[in-house]
Design a protein around this motif. Structure first.
Motif, PDB file in Angstrom:
ATOM      1  N   SER A  67       0.891  -1.196  -0.115  1.00 43.33           N
ATOM      2  CA  SER A  67       0.085   0.019  -0.099  1.00 43.33           C
ATOM      3  C   SER A  67       0.870   1.184   0.172  1.00 43.33           C
ATOM      4  N   SER A  68       0.811   1.972  -1.067  1.00 42.24           N
ATOM      5  CA  SER A  68       1.709   3.190  -1.105  1.00 42.24           C
ATOM      6  C   SER A  68       1.053   4.258  -0.489  1.00 42.24           C
ATOM      7  N   ARG A  69      -0.290   4.179   0.047  1.00 42.98           N
ATOM      8  CA  ARG A  69      -0.790   5.198   0.903  1.00 42.98           C
ATOM      9  C   ARG A  69      -0.452   4.983   2.260  1.00 42.98           C
ATOM     10  N   VAL A  70      -0.017   4.038   2.571  1.00 42.81           N
ATOM     11  CA  VAL A  70       0.450   3.805   4.132  1.00 42.81           C
ATOM     12  C   VAL A  70       1.954   4.374   4.189  1.00 42.81           C
ATOM     13  N   LEU A  72       2.837   6.638   1.986  1.00 44.06           N
ATOM     14  CA  LEU A  72       2.773   8.076   2.007  1.00 44.06           C
ATOM     15  C   LEU A  72       2.264   8.601   3.337  1.00 44.06           C
ATOM     16  N   GLY A  73       1.463   7.942   4.109  1.00 43.66           N
ATOM     17  CA  GLY A  73       1.074   8.421   5.444  1.00 43.66           C
ATOM     18  C   GLY A  73       2.298   8.315   6.356  1.00 43.66           C
ATOM     19  N   PHE A  76       4.133  11.571   5.275  1.00 45.66           N
ATOM     20  CA  PHE A  76       3.670  12.850   5.921  1.00 45.66           C
ATOM     21  C   PHE A  76       3.906  13.010   7.410  1.00 45.66           C
TER      22      PHE A  76
END
Length: 126
Positions: A67-70, A72-73, A76
């Motif tokens: 998961s690239s969202r994790v 990125l999280g 961030f």
């Protein structure tokens, strides 16, 4: 899921929980805003990052999904939390929030560009 990945996921979750606990204790026990901001920005960042790394490992091993969202999280939180804590502390300093009486060093007072905080009149309570 293999036993080794279970150990890594559990280790990162426990490390994250430990740093989150340190953050909570720092917010409760530390004496002023500046030291509380330090505790909240540093250890909370490490706690959240450790938990999210455990999440990445879990989903890669369990479902085979990265998961690239994790990721990125993580980036961030890594970028914004320390900067936010620093800016909150600096804004508090320039807003006349007093240092703890046991503070031994005030680096901003030595800064020639620093404008001394204004002494505000204390409001009179009725």
């Amino acid at each position: 899921m293999t036993a080794i990945s279970d150990i890594f996921v559990a280790a990162f979750a426990l490390i994250g929980a430990f740093f989150s606990l340190v953050t909570a204790l720092g917010l409760i026990r530390l004496p002023d805003l500046y030291t509380r901001a330090h505790a909240a920005s540093k250890s909370a960042t490490l706690g959240v990052m450790s938990i999210l790394i455990g999440v990445i490992i879990y989903f890669v091993v369990e479902d085979g999904v990265f998961s690239s969202r994790v990721l990125l999280g993580i980036l961030f939180v890594l970028i914004t939390a320390p900067i936010g804590g620093h800016l909150i502390a600096r804004a508090a300093y320039y807003s006349d929030v007093p240092l703890w009486k046991g503070s031994v060093q005030d680096d901003l007072a030595k800064n020639p560009e620093h404008v001394a905080p204004k002494k505000r009149p204390t409001p009179k309570l009725k």
